[in-house]
Design an enzyme around this catalytic site. Structure first.
Site, PDB file in Angstrom:
ATOM      1  CG  ASN A  10      -1.928   1.066   1.256  1.00 18.89           C
ATOM      2  OD1 ASN A  10      -1.593   2.216   1.015  1.00 18.89           O
ATOM      3  ND2 ASN A  10      -3.173   0.727   1.556  1.00 18.89           N
ATOM      4  CE  LYS A  13      -1.827  -0.573   5.441  1.00 16.05           C
ATOM      5  NZ  LYS A  13      -1.631  -2.023   5.693  1.00 16.05           N
ATOM      6  CG  ASP A  66      -3.734  -5.957   9.411  1.00 19.98           C
ATOM      7  OD1 ASP A  66      -3.675  -6.024   8.167  1.00 19.98           O
ATOM      8  OD2 ASP A  66      -4.706  -6.398  10.052  1.00 19.98           O
ATOM      9  CG  HIS A 168      -5.304   5.257  11.835  1.00 23.20           C
ATOM     10  ND1 HIS A 168      -5.357   6.425  11.126  1.00 23.20           N
ATOM     11  CD2 HIS A 168      -5.354   4.269  10.906  1.00 23.20           C
ATOM     12  CE1 HIS A 168      -5.458   6.161   9.836  1.00 23.20           C
ATOM     13  NE2 HIS A 168      -5.449   4.852   9.679  1.00 23.20           N
TER      14      HIS A 168
HETATM   15  O1  LIG Z   1      -8.724   5.894   4.604  1.00 25.38           O
HETATM   16  C1  LIG Z   1      -7.828   5.201   5.028  1.00 25.38           C
HETATM   17  N1  LIG Z   1      -6.866   5.796   5.755  1.00 25.38           N
HETATM   18  C2  LIG Z   1      -5.849   5.144   6.306  1.00 25.38           C
HETATM   19  O2  LIG Z   1      -4.991   5.725   6.957  1.00 25.38           O
HETATM   20  C3  LIG Z   1      -5.834   3.746   6.082  1.00 25.38           C
HETATM   21  N2  LIG Z   1      -4.994   2.790   6.454  1.00 25.38           N
HETATM   22  C4  LIG Z   1      -5.457   1.669   5.921  1.00 25.38           C
HETATM   23  N3  LIG Z   1      -6.582   1.909   5.214  1.00 25.38           N
HETATM   24  C5  LIG Z   1      -7.351   0.951   4.450  1.00 25.38           C
HETATM   25  O3  LIG Z   1      -7.704  -0.125   5.295  1.00 25.38           O
HETATM   26  C6  LIG Z   1      -7.369  -1.356   4.670  1.00 25.38           C
HETATM   27  C7  LIG Z   1      -6.228  -1.942   5.433  1.00 25.38           C
HETATM   28  O4  LIG Z   1      -5.898  -3.204   4.941  1.00 25.38           O
HETATM   29  P1  LIG Z   1      -4.439  -3.752   5.149  1.00 25.38           P
HETATM   30  O5  LIG Z   1      -3.921  -3.309   6.478  1.00 25.38           O
HETATM   31  O6  LIG Z   1      -4.383  -5.182   4.839  1.00 25.38           O
HETATM   32  O7  LIG Z   1      -3.600  -2.910   4.053  1.00 25.38           O
HETATM   33  P2  LIG Z   1      -3.335  -3.164   2.504  1.00 25.38           P
HETATM   34  O8  LIG Z   1      -3.843  -4.496   2.086  1.00 25.38           O
HETATM   35  O9  LIG Z   1      -3.830  -1.985   1.774  1.00 25.38           O
HETATM   36  O10 LIG Z   1      -1.739  -3.141   2.413  1.00 25.38           O
HETATM   37  P3  LIG Z   1      -0.673  -4.216   3.023  1.00 25.38           P
HETATM   38  O11 LIG Z   1       0.139  -3.422   4.016  1.00 25.38           O
HETATM   39  O12 LIG Z   1      -1.454  -5.293   3.677  1.00 25.38           O
HETATM   40  O13 LIG Z   1       0.147  -4.663   1.878  1.00 25.38           O
HETATM   41  C8  LIG Z   1      -7.024  -1.006   3.230  1.00 25.38           C
HETATM   42  O14 LIG Z   1      -8.197  -1.036   2.471  1.00 25.38           O
HETATM   43  C9  LIG Z   1      -6.479   0.388   3.351  1.00 25.38           C
HETATM   44  O15 LIG Z   1      -6.606   1.142   2.164  1.00 25.38           O
HETATM   45  C10 LIG Z   1      -6.832   3.174   5.296  1.00 25.38           C
HETATM   46  N4  LIG Z   1      -7.825   3.899   4.770  1.00 25.38           N
HETATM   47 MG   LIG Z   2      -3.345  -6.187   3.182  1.00 23.60          MG
END
Ligand SMILES: O=c1[nH]c(=O)c2ncn([C@@H]3O[C@H](COP(=O)(O)OP(=O)(O)OP(=O)(O)O)[C@@H](O)[C@H]3O)c2[nH]1
Ligand SMILES: [Mg+2]
Length: 187
Positions: A10, A13, A66, A168
């Site tokens: 992501n 992130k 996460d 967060h």
């Molecule tokens: O508006 C947001 N502000 C944020 O600050 C934020 N942080 C995470 N998210 C969303 O919540 C899910 C986490 O899923 P997640 O932790 O598995 O991440 P991910 O799959 O995108 O990446 P990875 O780190 O796993 O590769 C994903 O849909 C992210 O887009 C956010 N949305």
């Molecule tokens: Mg993920």
């Protein structure tokens, strides 16, 4: 300069964690190769397992993040399933689920998992409370940011630098740094 590997696909992130840790003299290197994400009701075991997996695989200290959004009127949904729901439904359909709901209370949570090869993983949670907006607002940030209101302004409207002061993710990183700084001082 201290270096930490951050395993995430992501980019939003990654940019946030990189910018925050840079101000503390820590360089963050992105690894996009992923890790197995457990299916759990809580973020902590997912982050712990992921951090341990990547540290042992890469044979170096590593962090994972996460995260999820927990909506009170939906009993905490989508929580740990936030990625799946973002991909399959997206913000407009989440707003539809919230139609008629007057309690807009929600929180974002990040759990940073940190692990060194052969060691037990550590987890550092961070939470920010807010409200689900009635429509998407703002083009900043990523994911749910345009529908998450913090003190009346969505994270999408807030701008990256301001989000990074209160989010967060910032709170989770601060908690990680509180522990990690002793290590930095000794090295
Ligand atoms: O508006 C947001 N502000 C944020 O600050 C934020 N942080 C995470 N998210 C969303 O919540 C899910 C986490 O899923 P997640 O932790 O598995 O991440 P991910 O799959 O995108 O990446 P990875 O780190 O796993 O590769 C994903 O849909 C992210 O887009 C956010 N949305
Ligand atoms: Mg993920």
């Amino acid at each position: 300069m201290h270096k930490v590997v951050f395993v995430t696909g992501n980019e939003g992130k990654f940019a946030e964690v990189r910018d925050i840790l840079k101000t503390f003299g820590i360089e963050v290197i992105q690894d996009k190769n992923g890790y197995p994400e457990l299916q759990e009701d809580e973020l902590e075991p997912i982050a712990a397992y992921g951090a341990q997996y990547v540290a042992n695989k890469l044979k170096m200290p590593a962090i994972v993040d996460d995260s999820g959004i927990f909506i009170k009127a939906l009993n905490g949904f989508p929580g740990p399933y936030s990625r799946f729901v973002e991909d399959r439904l997206g913000n407009p359909k989440v707003l539809k689920l919230m139609e008629g709901e007057t309690d807009r209370t929600a929180y974002f949570k990040t759990v940073i998992g940190y692990c060194e090869p052969g060691k037990e993983p550590l987890v550092f949670p961070g939470v920010v409370e807010g409200k689900i907006a009635y429509e998407e607002r703002g083009t900043g940030g990523f994911g749910y940011d345009p529908i998450f209101e913090y003190q009346g302004i969505t994270f999408g409207e807030l701008g990256d630098a301001e989000k990074n002061k209160v989010s967060h993710r910032r709170r989770a990183i601060d908690s990680f740094l509180e522990w990690f700084k002793d290590k930095l001082e000794k090295s």
